[in-house]
Design a protein around this motif. Structure first.
Motif, PDB file in Angstrom:
ATOM      1  N   PRO A   1     -12.483  62.017  32.886  1.00 54.97           N
ATOM      2  CA  PRO A   1     -12.740  63.230  32.109  1.00 54.97           C
ATOM      3  C   PRO A   1     -11.471  64.035  31.838  1.00 54.97           C
ATOM      4  N   SER A   2     -10.397  63.799  32.599  1.00 59.07           N
ATOM      5  CA  SER A   2      -9.182  64.590  32.372  1.00 59.07           C
ATOM      6  C   SER A   2      -8.613  64.355  30.971  1.00 59.07           C
TER       7      SER A   2
ATOM      8  N   TYR B   1     -16.145  67.879  27.916  1.00 60.65           N
ATOM      9  CA  TYR B   1     -15.521  67.650  29.222  1.00 60.65           C
ATOM     10  C   TYR B   1     -16.552  67.774  30.345  1.00 60.65           C
TER      11      TYR B   1
ATOM     12  N   GLY C   1     -10.250  61.843  24.124  1.00 65.48           N
ATOM     13  CA  GLY C   1     -11.122  61.319  25.161  1.00 65.48           C
ATOM     14  C   GLY C   1     -12.209  60.397  24.611  1.00 65.48           C
TER      15      GLY C   1
ATOM     16  N   PHE D   1     -10.330  64.639  28.465  1.00 60.00           N
ATOM     17  CA  PHE D   1     -11.010  65.664  27.658  1.00 60.00           C
ATOM     18  C   PHE D   1     -10.527  67.076  28.001  1.00 60.00           C
ATOM     19  N   SER D   2      -9.704  67.200  29.042  1.00 57.03           N
ATOM     20  CA  SER D   2      -9.445  68.541  29.580  1.00 57.03           C
ATOM     21  C   SER D   2      -8.607  69.370  28.621  1.00 57.03           C
TER      22      SER D   2
ATOM     23  N   GLN E   1     -14.451  71.654  25.816  1.00 61.30           N
ATOM     24  CA  GLN E   1     -14.882  71.883  27.195  1.00 61.30           C
ATOM     25  C   GLN E   1     -16.309  71.405  27.411  1.00 61.30           C
TER      26      GLN E   1
END
Lengths: 323, 306
Positions: A246-247, A137, A66, A249-250, A134
């Motif tokens: 942001p997904s 995220y 990310g 970073f998920s 997280q």
């Protein structure tokens, strides 16, 4: 040349050939699929340095993926709007600058995460890397400057000198070249003194310490290099989709990267790429049949873990030389 | 900012912490006894919520739903243990992570298949609706207080179960030496299935109780799962006491951080800026706390079998 090396070269050449065949048939969609395979393969090759060679099961590599993606998104947005970034520095739409920025940013974060999480091992390491990813995220979701939860669009794909990156084949070749470099770096590292120390740390920490090498610094270096390669792939991924959110970073992303490695073969040179090829094909083929393709993907993954250890490379090239 | 608001937020934090404890207790028990890292624990939370919501919708009774959630989650847990998890005990953590990740995909997509993508809603039971008066005049929902009560009851129950009963003795023995208790003639397979089902039932209970506070939907277990991981890392993996302390700590930090940080930044920033910075920092706060604790105690606060 060993069987492993020749099969690895065959897989890499196969991906290139597939893209050229798709180009000749005028099927640009398949070129995009091949690009996706190359990018995910590069991201997972990065993780393979930490996970495969070092035995560091990082469940937070989405953080670096990310960061690479957002480096591309943020720099491109500032260039597009002609707003200065930090300290009056302008944004840029030059891929090379973006790659370097993304890799450096990821390296800095990886040093911080590594300093804390490498003090632990086993399940603690898995969960701490997960928790740090997280953290980033949630930060990306709640920080509104760059789109927050909605993500950030890259209106025009970033530029690379001498090519038109909007042509699918040119962009594929850029990604493919970086993938090849990544694989060469992985192979060189694996066979170097550094790689030997890293793998020895995975196999027997006490013996490594007994020959006078502290595992911590070796692992930290590997973790940082691994993060930089994954971030580079993240920047390419952002340019492929012309969108970051942001997904990236998920924790699903972190899980997916681990899945690619296990599907292909842990610690094997072409394992992550083989895993990425199989994964993208699954996704494409199953996605065409049913909208609930993830259900079947889950079943297949479960079957691979339970019954087909060693993944694709284990199947094609036999078991790895050292366990 | 008034005192009553602060009390209300502290109670919210406790309620959240108690809910985390129900999740974390199961996770840490499963890790302590079987050495297994179970990512699919959040899916069992979701199973409990869906079972409760659909049974409550069909029968009109929240209490039947609650029973159904316990039964469904325990059954799902036992089934998964027998079919899949049992083969993973001897594997390394990487295989466990991947297999239970695959289970998440199966559970989430399977649930979406059966129930569709729209969230279900679960009403608070008649008996527990309404509010009580707090000192200072504010009102606080009875249901949330009841959740705190259930959490405390479960904590006491687990303490008695593990400390005082024969089953608990076997669980503790399993934690310290699994081969030995096998040699003493205890059926380890059944013991493991029982422990797994017990952990699953606790997760299902948490899911059902939370289902009445928010919507019941696919993926609802994942944020909770990750916080539960943070809890057991802070508390020390394998320790129920650590899970309790960690849960309350995380629950309070999370809730009070969201409440207090914007106020704090409001002291020297404009309101909108303070809200932004405060919210962003609050979302990271528990991870920062975790990092700090681990920097000083890498095995967590109450490491059980380090």
């Amino acid at each position: 040349m060993t069987r492993e090396t020749s099969i690895s070269i065959l897989i890499v050449a196969g991906l290139l050939a597939a893209a050229f065949i798709a180009q000749a048939m005028g099927e640009t969609f398949y070129i995009t699929l091949a690009t996706r395979m190359a990018i995910l393969g590069l991201a997972a090759t990065g993780l393979n340095i930490a996970l495969g060679l070092g035995g560091l099961v990082s469940f937070g590599h989405a953080a670096f993926f990310g960061i690479g993606g957002y480096a591309a998104g943020i720099l491109a947005t500032h260039a597009f709007n002609s707003e200065p970034l930090l300290f009056g520095l302008p944004g840029t739409n030059q891929m090379i600058v973006i790659w370097i920025t993304g890799a450096i940013a990821a390296a800095l974060v990886a040093v911080l995460i590594g300093l804390i999480s490498l003090r632990t091992s086993g399940v603690y390491f898995i969960m701490i890397t997960l928790a740090f990813a997280q953290m980033i995220y949630y930060f990306a979701i709640s920080w509104p400057a760059y789109g927050g939860e909605d993500g950030l669009s890259i209106y025009v794909r970033n530029a690379f000198p001498g090519t038109n990156t909007l042509a699918p084949m040119s962009f594929f070749l850029i990604c493919f070249a970086l993938l090849t470099l990544g694989l060469i770096l992985f192979a060189l590292m694996r066979d170097s003194r550094f790689g030997a120390a890293l793998q020895a740390g995975r196999q027997n920490e006490t013996r490594l310490a007994a020959v006078g090498i502290g595992p911590f610094r070796v692992r930290l270096a590997a973790f940082v290099i691994s993060a930089m390669m994954t971030a580079l792939a993240g920047a390419l991924f952002a340019d492929l989709n012309r969108f970051v959110s942001p997904s990236m970073f998920s924790w699903h992303m972190s899980g997916e990267l681990i899945v690619l490695i296990i599907l292909g073969g842990v610690g094997r040179l072409a394992g992550p790429l083989a895993g990425a090829i199989v994964y993208v094909l699954f996704e494409f083929a199953l996605g065409g049949i049913t909208e609930h393709w993830q259900f079947f993907l889950g079943l297949i993954l479960l079957a691979v873990v339970l019954f087909a250890r060693g993944g694709v490379m284990g199947l094609l090239a036999g078991r790895a030389r050292h366990g | 900012m008034s005192l009553t608001l602060l009390i209300e937020q502290i109670l919210n934090g406790l309620q959240f912490g108690v809910m985390l404890f129900l999740m974390a207790a199961g996770l840490t028990l499963i890790f302590g006894v079987m050495g297994l890292i179970n990512l699919a624990h959040g899916s069992l939370f979701m199973v409990g919520a869906f079972a409760c919501a659909s049974v409550a919708a069909a029968t009109g009774s929240f209490w039947l739903g609650l029973v159904a959630s316990l039964a469904a989650a325990a059954a799902a847990g036992a089934l998964v243990e027998i079919l899949v998890i049992r083969r993973l005990y001897e594997r390394d953590h990487l295989d466990q992570v991947l297999a239970t990740f695959a289970l998440i995909l199966i559970f989430s997509e399977g649930t979406r298949w059966v129930f569709g993508s729209f969230p279900l809603y679960l009403d608070i039971p008649q008996l527990l609706s309404g509010a009580v008066h707090l000192p200072g005049g504010a009102q606080y929902p009875i249901y949330r207080l009841a959740v705190i009560g259930v959490g405390i009851a479960v904590a006491v129950g687990l303490y008695l179960l593990i400390g005082k009963t024969r089953l608990g003795m076997r669980i503790r023995a399993g934690e310290s030496d699994r081969e030995m208790i096998g040699a003493l003639g205890i059926d380890i397979g059944t013991l493991y299935t029982l422990v797994f089902a017990l952990g699953a039932a606790l997760a299902g209970l948490a899911g059902a109780m939370v289902g009445a506070l928010q919507s019941v939907q696919v993926g609802m277990g994942e944020p909770v799962l990750i916080l539960a991981f943070v809890v057991i890392v802070i508390g020390g993996i394998g320790s129920i006491k650590g899970a309790l302390v960690g849960s309350i700590l995380v629950g309070l930090t999370e809730t009070l951080g969201r409440f207090l940080l914007p106020h704090f930044f409001g002291l020297f920033m404009s309101n909108s800026e303070a809200a932004t910075v405060g919210a962003a920092l609050a979302s990271m706060l528990i991870y920062i706390v975790m990092a700090l604790i681990l920097a000083f105690r890498p095995q967590g606060l109450f490491a059980a079998n380090a």
